[in-house]
Design a protein around this motif. Structure first.
Motif, PDB file in Angstrom:
ATOM      1  N   SER A  35      -1.875   0.322  10.812  1.00 49.78           N
ATOM      2  CA  SER A  35      -2.184  -0.436   9.598  1.00 49.78           C
ATOM      3  C   SER A  35      -3.078   0.361   8.661  1.00 49.78           C
ATOM      4  N   ALA A  36      -3.106  -0.050   7.423  1.00 48.02           N
ATOM      5  CA  ALA A  36      -4.089   0.481   6.473  1.00 48.02           C
ATOM      6  C   ALA A  36      -5.299  -0.445   6.474  1.00 48.02           C
ATOM      7  N   GLU A  57     -10.144   0.815  -3.766  1.00 46.93           N
ATOM      8  CA  GLU A  57      -9.356   1.182  -4.962  1.00 46.93           C
ATOM      9  C   GLU A  57      -7.954   1.621  -4.554  1.00 46.93           C
ATOM     10  N   GLU A  58      -7.873   2.471  -3.535  1.00 46.02           N
ATOM     11  CA  GLU A  58      -6.555   2.963  -3.116  1.00 46.02           C
ATOM     12  C   GLU A  58      -5.724   1.815  -2.543  1.00 46.02           C
ATOM     13  N   PHE A  59      -6.378   0.959  -1.745  1.00 46.99           N
ATOM     14  CA  PHE A  59      -5.666  -0.181  -1.146  1.00 46.99           C
ATOM     15  C   PHE A  59      -5.082  -1.051  -2.258  1.00 46.99           C
ATOM     16  N   GLU A  60      -5.908  -1.358  -3.256  1.00 51.54           N
ATOM     17  CA  GLU A  60      -5.450  -2.241  -4.344  1.00 51.54           C
ATOM     18  C   GLU A  60      -4.334  -1.587  -5.153  1.00 51.54           C
ATOM     19  N   PHE A  68       3.073  -2.850   0.540  1.00 50.32           N
ATOM     20  CA  PHE A  68       2.750  -3.565   1.781  1.00 50.32           C
ATOM     21  C   PHE A  68       3.793  -4.623   2.139  1.00 50.32           C
ATOM     22  N   ALA A  69       4.167  -4.692   3.422  1.00 52.40           N
ATOM     23  CA  ALA A  69       5.000  -5.795   3.918  1.00 52.40           C
ATOM     24  C   ALA A  69       4.155  -7.062   3.953  1.00 52.40           C
ATOM     25  N   ARG A  78     -12.986  -6.710   3.265  1.00 52.43           N
ATOM     26  CA  ARG A  78     -12.256  -5.782   4.153  1.00 52.43           C
ATOM     27  C   ARG A  78     -10.788  -6.138   4.131  1.00 52.43           C
ATOM     28  N   TYR A  79     -10.017  -5.240   3.598  1.00 46.83           N
ATOM     29  CA  TYR A  79      -8.573  -5.453   3.564  1.00 46.83           C
ATOM     30  C   TYR A  79      -7.912  -4.758   4.750  1.00 46.83           C
ATOM     31  N   TYR A  80      -6.849  -5.390   5.249  1.00 46.15           N
ATOM     32  CA  TYR A  80      -6.012  -4.799   6.298  1.00 46.15           C
ATOM     33  C   TYR A  80      -4.566  -5.094   5.899  1.00 46.15           C
ATOM     34  N   GLY A  81      -3.667  -4.121   6.060  1.00 44.82           N
ATOM     35  CA  GLY A  81      -2.283  -4.389   5.690  1.00 44.82           C
ATOM     36  C   GLY A  81      -1.293  -3.495   6.392  1.00 44.82           C
TER      37      GLY A  81
END
Ligand code: ADP
Ligand code: 5GP
Length: 188
Positions: A35-36, A57-60, A68-69, A78-81
């Motif tokens: 995951s990211a 920033e990169e995640f967004e 992202f699925a 904290r984002y997870y994807g």
């Protein structure tokens, strides 16, 4: 065509430990979906192996680019994807995808993939055992542990949305139960 095995559990239940015991069983042809995340690596974790670590920033930017699925803000800030490219990479190898993702992400992936996905929930024997495991793991601060325990109470309310569940009390028993469930699903 490869299948997906979604494995969810409150943090500290023993999900990573169980996955590490079945991931190299060649009769199951599994590969772990990396995951990211925007959280910092824990000691010993490796970029590209445990997670793809990236800035908010990169995640967004990747969310905007529809890469992202599924993704969730599992903890505040904290984002997870799951990257679509990661699922495709594993499917292209002719392997079955193991996803270690939170309950809301798991329910979303199950909705997308239907019968091609098995949603498996791993339960701690009790909240107290969960707290002890988080403390014993020694990787999170006291504040972080309380955040994870509080979140667990919420997450445990979603067990019925999963196809099946296993209680991780005796680790060896839980590993065998998970191996058996996954074997029936991928080799049926
Ligand atoms: P998760 O991936 O669900 O967050 P981990 O696999 O990191 O959890 O396990 C959390 C801690 O609990 C680890 O220190 C692990 O060794 C321990 N643990 C795992 N399963 C058991 C079990 N059945 N009994 C006691 N401790 C366990
Ligand atoms: P940890 O910080 O302990 O590695 O993971 C915290 C939580 O995030 C766990 O419940 C884990 O399953 C979840 N998680 C990890 N990757 C993903 C992901 O790609 N998507 C979602 N929705 N949750 C994830």
């Amino acid at each position: 065509m490869g299948k997906l095995i979604i494995i969810s559990a409150p943090s500290g239940t023993g999900k990573s430990t169980i996955i590490s015991h079945i991931i190299n069983d060649e009769s199951l042809r599994l590969a772990f979906s990396v995951s990211a995340t925007t959280r910092q690596p824990r000691e010993g974790e490796v970029d590209g192996v445990d997670y793809y670590y990236m800035s908010v920033e990169e995640f967004e930017r990747r969310v905007q680019a529809d890469e992202f699925a599924e993704y969730q803000q599992v903890y505040e800030g904290r984002y997870y994807g799951t990257l679509k490219s990661e699922i495709e990479r594993i499917m292209d190898q002719g392997r079955n995808v193991v996803l270690d993702i939170d309950v809301l992400g798991g329910i979303n992936v199950k909705k997308i993939y239907g019968d091609r996905a098995l949603a498996l929930y791993i339960l701690p024997p009790s909240i107290e055992a969960l707290r002890e495991r988080l403390v014993g793991r020694g990787k999170d601060s006291a504040e972080e542990i309380e955040r994870r325990v509080a979140k667990a109470q919420f997450e445990l309310g979603y067990v019925d949305a999963y196809d099946t569940s296993v209680v991780n009390d005796d680790l060896a028993v839980a590993i065998e139960q998970v191996r058996d469930i996954v074997d029936k699903f991928v080799n049926q």
